[in-house]
Design an enzyme around this catalytic site. Structure first.
Site, PDB file in Angstrom:
ATOM      1  N   HIS A   1       1.445  -0.693  -9.724  1.00 22.03           N
ATOM      2  CA  HIS A   1       1.351   0.571  -9.026  1.00 22.03           C
ATOM      3  C   HIS A   1       2.812   2.003  -9.529  1.00 22.03           C
ATOM      4  O   HIS A   1       2.379   3.233  -8.199  1.00 22.03           O
ATOM      5  CB  HIS A   1       1.498   0.441  -7.631  1.00 22.03           C
TER       6      HIS A   1
ATOM      7  N   HIS B   1      -1.430  11.493  -0.977  1.00 20.27           N
ATOM      8  CA  HIS B   1      -1.351  11.020  -1.688  1.00 20.27           C
ATOM      9  C   HIS B   1      -0.045  10.519  -1.913  1.00 20.27           C
ATOM     10  O   HIS B   1       0.626   9.175  -1.516  1.00 20.27           O
ATOM     11  CB  HIS B   1      -1.559  10.522  -3.013  1.00 20.27           C
TER      12      HIS B   1
ATOM     13  N   LYS C   1       3.708   8.541  -0.069  1.00 27.20           N
ATOM     14  CA  LYS C   1       4.292   7.733   0.364  1.00 27.20           C
ATOM     15  C   LYS C   1       6.094   8.214   0.832  1.00 27.20           C
ATOM     16  O   LYS C   1       6.299   8.145   0.315  1.00 27.20           O
ATOM     17  CB  LYS C   1       3.938   6.763   0.137  1.00 27.20           C
TER      18      LYS C   1
END
Length: 603
Positions: A276, A489, A491
């Site tokens: 990720h 999107h 974080k």
């Protein structure tokens, strides 16, 4: 069990079988008479200081910290390759000649990855390629074998940005924190000032590129190559990915027209883990740049989403930690890059690296990765504040994993304990915790409309097991940055003062709210298990000779020397009202059309 909302009911099954890997399917297309609007999503970039050749001093800005608002959605990679598009167009939107719709049969779209880590994610290495809804029950569905399309709106949804959307000279950037949002198509120009597009990051204004590495979760290789300026477009690029089997084969197929693109597959030895991490390593004739961001390398992530990037031995040991992170891949393809970084100067970097790599760790190694790494940094590099029990913890993310049957299982027992650490005090107060995650109404009224929900993969199977979590939820609202309608999107995690004017610390990362990303304790807290690769940048005021970070509540016009910190969304966060529901991506929303006149009908 059913739960009412003005968008319909949640029908909650009693099944314990969470199939989180399957995105919404079975969409039909209907068209609306409302004009089409572009969908903006806020993204954030964090840039680390420039890494220069030994003895050389370089003062140009080097990249932007990509925050958790990503300029595009993460494509879900799942074993199911035969799903239909959940967007129904009730009528054909008026596009004023600017864009066309194409049928979903010719192009499917990629959905976000899920961070569920308890077996809910199945077949997590492949992308969903939807099929056209059948015209009748007898119509045979045809598989889509082409590459993953860039958007749930259809391949021709996008409007080409005007040339003045991109920078022709080095923009006015924040030289203090090097943390930036992405540019969002469709925003008033002032809200994109000081923001960066991927084309700006790769611009020759920053130097003469020799070679680069792109770490990411989802790639559109043809689009990625086009983002490099023409003079750099054929230079060697190494792609670090986590795809396996069919998904890997599709990725390699995408790269066939581009012989300068090579691959490095990240090892994912623990089930349900993902690669990720989102990072660029850019090697120039003049030096080196490290960019840590939250966007995938697909157009959707850089179009109408909120994202964030970061760059460039320092007091924070950034160089050592970056080398340790790269070494964790155990990949021969990265060895030459490890040697290059060793030869460059990162002494100006004032941020700390917070990474996750898959594995089970014991003893001192438990503090190397994930939330225990963050806990160690908070213990060593922050200080207690008066009445700290009144300083709320804030988390903002775009995906949610399984948290357990109640808050004691992981949220409070581990994660909140980390986020509430301030200095070496053994006091662990129980301050307010605000979790920012878009509501159904936020998605419905966003620039993209319901398709923005394809990048917010919170499933009903997971949500029904943790209704207790929703009492922490706050809406996505970002009026100060002009990005309220650009779904996040990005974080971000932070600790704010009771009046929300100061931050005790700030983190931008690829890690969503999940145990897979942050790690979970095992064996009576003597071992931590991490499933995924993640990477983020931690900002401690002490590294900037400050006690706290003042929040920049009026960030425009942008100035280069501000000492105020740009938070991607508005503070204080806005609590859900009784009628608000968190966005759940695999249930229908058909009572109220979105801004494009569409409804959302998974099957």
């Amino acid at each position: 069990m059913s739960q009412d909302s003005h968008h319909g009911k949640w029908t909650i099954s009693s099944s314990d079988d969470d199939d989180e890997a399957l995105p919404p399917s079975g969409t039909k297309i209907s068209q609306s008479h409302q004009p089409s609007k572009s969908s903006d999503s806020p993204h954030r970039f964090a840039s680390v200081e420039p890494v220069t050749d030994p003895g050389e001093v370089k003062s140009e800005p080097v990249g932007t910290p990509v925050s958790s608002l990503v300029i595009g959605s993460e494509a879900r990679q799942s074993a199911a390759t035969n799903q239909s598009n959940p967007v129904k167009y009730t009528s054909s939107p008026s596009l004023a000649g600017k864009r066309k719709k194409e049928s979903t049969g010719s192009a499917g779209w990629a959905l976000s990855d899920s961070d569920d880590d308890d077996g809910d994610v199945k077949g997590g290495g492949q992308s969903i390629l939807p099929k056209e809804a059948p015209s009748s029950p007898k119509t045979k569905k045809t598989k889509v074998e082409s590459e993953r399309p860039p958007s749930p709106h259809g391949r021709l949804y996008y409007i080409d940005e005007p040339e003045d959307f991109f920078e022709s000279s080095i923009p006015c950037l924040n030289d203090t924190f090097r943390f930036y949002l992405n540019k969002v198509t469709g925003l008033d120009k002032k809200y994109n000032s000081g923001a960066l597009h991927i084309r700006d990051i790769l611009s020759p204004l920053f130097g003469t590129l020799k070679e680069s590495v792109q770490f990411n979760y989802c790639f559109d290789i043809a689009w990625m190559v086009k983002q490099y300026p023409p003079e750099f477009r054929d230079l060697p690029v190494l792609i670090v990915h986590g795809d396996k089997r069919e998904a890997k084969a599709r990725l390699l197929q995408q790269a066939k027209p581009f012989p300068h693109v090579r691959f490095c597959q990240a090892k994912l030895d623990i089930a349900f883990g993902t690669h990720h991490t989102k990072m660029m390593l850019l090697w120039y004739e003049e030096g080196f740049r490290v960019i840590i961001l939250t966007s995938n390398l697909i157009r959707a992530d850089w179009y109408q989403k909120t994202q964030g990037p970061s760059a460039g031995e320092s007091p924070t040991f950034f160089k050592k930690d970056l080398l340790e992170y790269l070494a964790s891949y155990r990949a021969p393809e990265l060895e030459e890059w490890i040697q290059r970084i060793k030869e460059h100067d990162l002494s100006e970097t004032r941020v700390y690296l917070v990474g996750s790599t898959p594995g089970r760790y014991v003893g001192p190694d438990m503090e190397r990765w994930g939330h225990l790494r963050l806990r160690k940094l908070l213990s060593e590099h922050t200080s207690p504040v008066p009445e700290e029990e009144k300083w709320p913890v804030i988390g903002q993310f775009s995906s949610i994993g399984s948290m357990g049957l109640d808050k004691t299982k992981w949220v409070a027992g581990e994660f909140q304990r980390t986020l509430t650490t301030l200095g070496k005090s053994s006091l662990r107060p129980d301050p307010p915790m605000h979790l920012v995650y878009p509501s159904v109404e936020d998605v419905r009224t966003s620039l993209e409309g319901y398709p923005a929900g394809g990048s917010l993969p919170y499933s009903i199977q997971t949500a029904q097991k943790q209704l207790w979590l929703h009492s922490y939820f706050h809406r996505w609202k970002a009026d100060a940055t002009g990005r309220s309608h650009a779904m996040p999107h990005i974080k971000t995690y932070m600790r704010a003062s009771p009046d929300f004017s100061q931050l005790a610390w700030f983190l931008v990362t690829s890690a969503n709210l999940s145990k897979a990303a942050w790690g979970a304790l095992e064996k009576n807290n003597t071992q931590v298990m991490v499933r995924s690769y993640e990477l983020g940048v931690f900002y401690a005021p002490s590294a900037f000779n400050m006690k706290t970070f003042p929040v920049d509540k009026n960030p425009y016009p942008v100035t280069s020397a501000t000492s105020r910190f740009l938070v991607p969304f508005d503070l204080p966060p806005s609590s859900y009202s009784p009628k608000d529901q968190p966005w759940i991506w695999n249930i229908p929303y058909s009572q109220a059309p979105d801004m494009h006149g569409n409804i959302w009908v998974p099957s």
